[in-house]
Scaffold this motif. Sequence first.
Motif, PDB file in Angstrom:
ATOM      1  N   ALA A  97       0.816  -1.219   0.000  1.00 24.38           N
ATOM      2  CA  ALA A  97       0.000   0.000   0.000  1.00 24.38           C
ATOM      3  C   ALA A  97       0.847   1.265   0.000  1.00 24.38           C
ATOM      4  O   ALA A  97       0.416   2.308  -0.498  1.00 24.38           O
ATOM      5  CB  ALA A  97      -0.920  -0.004   1.224  1.00 24.38           C
ATOM      6  N   LYS A  98       2.058   1.182   0.551  1.00 26.16           N
ATOM      7  CA  LYS A  98       2.933   2.360   0.628  1.00 26.16           C
ATOM      8  C   LYS A  98       3.539   2.734  -0.722  1.00 26.16           C
ATOM      9  O   LYS A  98       4.011   3.853  -0.912  1.00 26.16           O
ATOM     10  CB  LYS A  98       4.073   2.102   1.621  1.00 26.16           C
ATOM     11  CG  LYS A  98       3.656   2.108   3.089  1.00 26.16           C
ATOM     12  CD  LYS A  98       3.529   3.518   3.610  1.00 26.16           C
ATOM     13  CE  LYS A  98       3.310   3.533   5.119  1.00 26.16           C
ATOM     14  NZ  LYS A  98       3.194   4.910   5.623  1.00 26.16           N
ATOM     15  N   ALA A  99       3.538   1.804  -1.652  1.00 27.95           N
ATOM     16  CA  ALA A  99       4.184   2.043  -2.949  1.00 27.95           C
ATOM     17  C   ALA A  99       3.331   2.984  -3.808  1.00 27.95           C
ATOM     18  O   ALA A  99       2.144   2.770  -4.002  1.00 27.95           O
ATOM     19  CB  ALA A  99       4.400   0.726  -3.673  1.00 27.95           C
ATOM     20  N   ASP A 100       3.972   4.031  -4.290  1.00 29.36           N
ATOM     21  CA  ASP A 100       3.321   5.002  -5.182  1.00 29.36           C
ATOM     22  C   ASP A 100       4.357   5.380  -6.243  1.00 29.36           C
ATOM     23  O   ASP A 100       5.066   6.379  -6.130  1.00 29.36           O
ATOM     24  CB  ASP A 100       2.863   6.227  -4.395  1.00 29.36           C
ATOM     25  CG  ASP A 100       2.123   7.236  -5.266  1.00 29.36           C
ATOM     26  OD1 ASP A 100       1.694   6.855  -6.377  1.00 29.36           O
ATOM     27  OD2 ASP A 100       1.994   8.405  -4.847  1.00 29.36           O
ATOM     28  N   ILE A 101       4.446   4.558  -7.275  1.00 28.19           N
ATOM     29  CA  ILE A 101       5.542   4.649  -8.238  1.00 28.19           C
ATOM     30  C   ILE A 101       5.321   5.792  -9.222  1.00 28.19           C
ATOM     31  O   ILE A 101       4.295   5.831  -9.893  1.00 28.19           O
ATOM     32  CB  ILE A 101       5.690   3.329  -9.016  1.00 28.19           C
ATOM     33  CG1 ILE A 101       5.894   2.167  -8.039  1.00 28.19           C
ATOM     34  CG2 ILE A 101       6.843   3.414 -10.005  1.00 28.19           C
ATOM     35  CD1 ILE A 101       5.959   0.808  -8.694  1.00 28.19           C
TER      36      ILE A 101
END
Length: 360
Positions: A97-101
Amino acid sequence: MSKFKADAVIKKFMLIFLMLTVSAAGFSGFFLKWALCDGDPDWGFEVIMDGTAKRPFIHRQLLPVIVKTGAELIPEHSKEKLAKKLIERKDIERRYAKADIPPKYVIEYYLMFIICFILFFATIWILRSLLTEIFKDKVAGTVTAMLFALLFPHFEIAGGYYYDFGEIFFFFLAARLALHGNFIALLILTPFAEWNKESFFFYLATLFPLWRKHFDVKKSGAITGFSIFIAGLAYLYVRQMFIDNRGDPADFQLFAHLYGFFELSSYFKTDPIYGVPLFSRMFVLHIIYVLFIIKTSWHNLSDEWKGHAKFAAVVNGILYFLFILPGELRDLSMLYTSFLILTGYFLRDIFSRQYREGEN
């Protein structure tokens, strides 16, 4: 293939599978909590890639350079297709959920993810080799290395960054090289380790007692001093590249630590680890556990490892209290090697005692 050789191959694959599994678990625990600090304006992945991150974070250039070089080697037409495919599939975002590429760095992001995991997996193997040699016991060495893989997210508190994987890789590898007296390989390794993180400059001083196992005081001091000199040149080179970036090389945190000593709540903090609120930072039970391990296992350490532990405690302790946020356990990384050796001796003694009791 004989039955003996077949059994050996199967056991090796079983070991690789177990090591891979615990490495994947520890890495996922880290990435679930931090990803690559996506979206942070000071040290997030995008500002690291475009060179505008805050100092000292922008100085940690080894992995970003490798990632950029790897992305540039991909032919342009293939790169466009690959980027489109990765953006559509969202393999990492669906799992973490923390990934925001950032779309413009999607290939670089996946490369960083892969490289960090490979480094972590390699680190656990190096640690296993180091501990097995020290303990003369493969079981204790293997279990302790796997335990570290699972404990790693516990150390990544109040911050977790891509260069942490390179840091522990270089620390354990450097300790192993010093244990064998291989100073040529250490000197070659030094600039790369320093480009990963400037802490390696200080860690080199803690290796002096390990060099003393092979060389006299004069030569050990010369090796230590020359390796530190090389690390210093590497650091100055990177620092000069980003001299105009905002921020400072370090932040003074001594008063925050002094305040934290008398703040009762700091000894009872929890943090989501593997998605579950668990004890974290300088939790009172953590302190008791560490003191117990030191008391129980210190006598097992050889003179060179006792010296390394003392050097690391002084060097890392000074840096920690002066420049690190209270409770940021990842910045006690110079003590990881000593802590794991002590823990391994504790486990070895338990296994040995249970084996003797089983025989009786």
